[in-house]
Design a protein around this motif. Structure first.
Motif, PDB file in Angstrom:
ATOM      1  N   SER A  51      -3.092  13.261  -4.183  1.00  0.00           N
ATOM      2  CA  SER A  51      -2.286  12.082  -3.678  1.00  0.00           C
ATOM      3  C   SER A  51      -3.417  11.107  -3.385  1.00  0.00           C
ATOM      4  CB  SER A  51      -1.192  12.312  -2.447  1.00  0.00           C
ATOM      5  OG  SER A  51      -2.163  13.012  -1.281  1.00  0.00           O
ATOM      6  N   PHE A  52      -3.078   9.820  -3.498  1.00  0.00           N
ATOM      7  CA  PHE A  52      -3.926   8.771  -2.983  1.00  0.00           C
ATOM      8  C   PHE A  52      -3.411   7.487  -2.897  1.00  0.00           C
ATOM      9  CE2 PHE A  52      -3.388   8.653  -7.590  1.00  0.00           C
ATOM     10  CZ  PHE A  52      -3.424   7.270  -8.098  1.00  0.00           C
ATOM     11  N   ILE A  53      -3.877   6.675  -2.243  1.00  0.00           N
ATOM     12  CA  ILE A  53      -3.334   5.402  -1.821  1.00  0.00           C
ATOM     13  C   ILE A  53      -3.535   4.245  -2.785  1.00  0.00           C
ATOM     14  CG2 ILE A  53      -3.281   3.523  -0.200  1.00  0.00           C
ATOM     15  CD1 ILE A  53      -4.281   5.495   2.245  1.00  0.00           C
ATOM     16  N   ASP A  68       0.975  -1.226  -0.052  1.00  0.00           N
ATOM     17  CA  ASP A  68       0.141  -0.031  -0.080  1.00  0.00           C
ATOM     18  C   ASP A  68       0.983   1.258   0.102  1.00  0.00           C
ATOM     19  OD1 ASP A  68      -2.107  -1.596   0.278  1.00  0.00           O
ATOM     20  OD2 ASP A  68      -2.712  -1.137   2.265  1.00  0.00           O
ATOM     21  N   VAL A  69       0.725   2.240  -1.061  1.00  0.00           N
ATOM     22  CA  VAL A  69       1.529   3.322  -1.266  1.00  0.00           C
ATOM     23  C   VAL A  69       0.821   4.740  -1.648  1.00  0.00           C
ATOM     24  CG1 VAL A  69       2.102   2.756  -3.549  1.00  0.00           C
ATOM     25  CG2 VAL A  69       3.725   4.050  -2.211  1.00  0.00           C
ATOM     26  N   VAL A  70       1.312   5.544  -1.011  1.00  0.00           N
ATOM     27  CA  VAL A  70       0.714   6.867  -1.349  1.00  0.00           C
ATOM     28  C   VAL A  70       1.505   7.318  -2.612  1.00  0.00           C
ATOM     29  CG1 VAL A  70       0.405   9.422  -0.716  1.00  0.00           C
ATOM     30  CG2 VAL A  70       0.282   7.624   0.971  1.00  0.00           C
ATOM     31  N   VAL A  71       0.717   7.486  -3.757  1.00  0.00           N
ATOM     32  CA  VAL A  71       1.143   8.259  -4.954  1.00  0.00           C
ATOM     33  C   VAL A  71       0.612   9.382  -5.532  1.00  0.00           C
ATOM     34  CG1 VAL A  71       1.887   5.925  -5.686  1.00  0.00           C
ATOM     35  CG2 VAL A  71      -0.108   6.772  -6.504  1.00  0.00           C
ATOM     36  N   ALA A  72       1.098   9.973  -6.194  1.00  0.00           N
ATOM     37  CA  ALA A  72       0.583  11.337  -7.090  1.00  0.00           C
ATOM     38  C   ALA A  72       1.139  11.321  -8.632  1.00  0.00           C
ATOM     39  CB  ALA A  72       1.017  12.773  -6.258  1.00  0.00           C
ATOM     40  N   ILE A  73       0.001  11.616  -9.375  1.00  0.00           N
ATOM     41  CA  ILE A  73       0.077  11.649 -10.712  1.00  0.00           C
ATOM     42  C   ILE A  73      -0.321  13.069 -11.162  1.00  0.00           C
ATOM     43  CG2 ILE A  73      -0.643  10.914 -12.999  1.00  0.00           C
ATOM     44  CD1 ILE A  73      -1.742   8.491 -11.579  1.00  0.00           C
ATOM     45  N   THR A  74       0.551  13.846 -11.862  1.00  0.00           N
ATOM     46  CA  THR A  74       0.480  15.219 -12.414  1.00  0.00           C
ATOM     47  C   THR A  74       0.673  15.340 -13.799  1.00  0.00           C
ATOM     48  OG1 THR A  74       2.815  16.058 -11.500  1.00  0.00           O
ATOM     49  CG2 THR A  74       1.027  16.221  -9.994  1.00  0.00           C
ATOM     50  N   GLY A  75       0.621  16.438 -14.389  1.00  0.00           N
ATOM     51  CA  GLY A  75       0.781  16.752 -15.481  1.00  0.00           C
ATOM     52  C   GLY A  75      -0.264  16.395 -16.740  1.00  0.00           C
ATOM     53  N   ALA A  76       0.198  15.606 -17.789  1.00  0.00           N
ATOM     54  CA  ALA A  76      -0.742  15.234 -18.832  1.00  0.00           C
ATOM     55  C   ALA A  76      -1.724  14.157 -18.252  1.00  0.00           C
ATOM     56  CB  ALA A  76       0.033  14.568 -19.814  1.00  0.00           C
ATOM     57  N   ASP A  77      -2.989  14.145 -18.749  1.00  0.00           N
ATOM     58  CA  ASP A  77      -3.877  12.922 -18.696  1.00  0.00           C
ATOM     59  C   ASP A  77      -3.605  12.161 -19.633  1.00  0.00           C
ATOM     60  OD1 ASP A  77      -6.079  11.386 -18.357  1.00  0.00           O
ATOM     61  OD2 ASP A  77      -7.513  13.027 -18.398  1.00  0.00           O
ATOM     62  N   LEU A  78      -3.092  10.881 -19.061  1.00  0.00           N
ATOM     63  CA  LEU A  78      -2.733   9.673 -20.078  1.00  0.00           C
ATOM     64  C   LEU A  78      -3.583   8.664 -19.516  1.00  0.00           C
ATOM     65  CD1 LEU A  78       1.126  10.127 -20.250  1.00  0.00           C
ATOM     66  CD2 LEU A  78      -0.630  10.748 -21.794  1.00  0.00           C
ATOM     67  N   GLY A  79      -4.792   8.757 -18.933  1.00  0.00           N
ATOM     68  CA  GLY A  79      -5.626   7.953 -18.519  1.00  0.00           C
ATOM     69  C   GLY A  79      -5.484   7.193 -17.182  1.00  0.00           C
TER      70      GLY A  79
END
Length: 133
Positions: free
Chosen positions: A87-89, A69-80
């Motif tokens: 941030s989300f788990i 279980d890890v906290v991640v974040a995705i930013t920038g382009a919307d690649l799906g």
């Protein structure tokens, strides 16, 4: 601690850091993340140092799987892969698929870590591309 496993790298996924500005006069390109704003926000969203290495995903194709279980974040382009700009788990065993380009072409993925495994395993992270005048 290993947190993410790259199942498929996509056409141009690289490890990027903040770069080395101010060294071009010595023949060293600035390099680093192309979209510095998105890169730094990804680090901030997971509580990392602003210059910690992150995955720069260029165009769709990347698939990653959480090993814990890890906290991640995705930013920038919307690649799906969703959600963006938060941030989300990501639960153990769950995969993120960067499968379709909606907007932009570069996204940044960063996981929460006390030290960057990317940097501690591989040293300074960068990709150097040809400079033309």
């Amino acid at each position: 601690m290993r947190t993410l496993l790259i199942r498929r790298p996509g056409p141009s996924t690289t490890v990027q850091d903040a770069g080395r500005p101010g060294l071009r006069r010595y023949g060293i390109p600035g390099s680093g993340a192309l979209d510095q704003f998105s890169y730094r926000i990804a680090n901030a969203l997971v509580g990392n140092a602003p210059d910690a290495a992150a995955l720069e995903i260029t165009l769709p194709g990347l698939i990653v799987e959480a090993l814990v279980d890890v906290v991640v974040a995705i930013t920038g382009a919307d690649l799906g892969a969703q959600p963006l700009w938060t941030s989300f788990i990501l639960p153990r065993g769950k995969q993120l698929h960067f499968h379709k380009r909606h907007t932009g072409c570069r996204a940044y993925l960063r996981s929460e870590e006390h030290t960057s495994e990317l940097q501690s395993r591989f040293g300074i992270s960068y990709a150097v591309f040809c400079l033309k005048k």
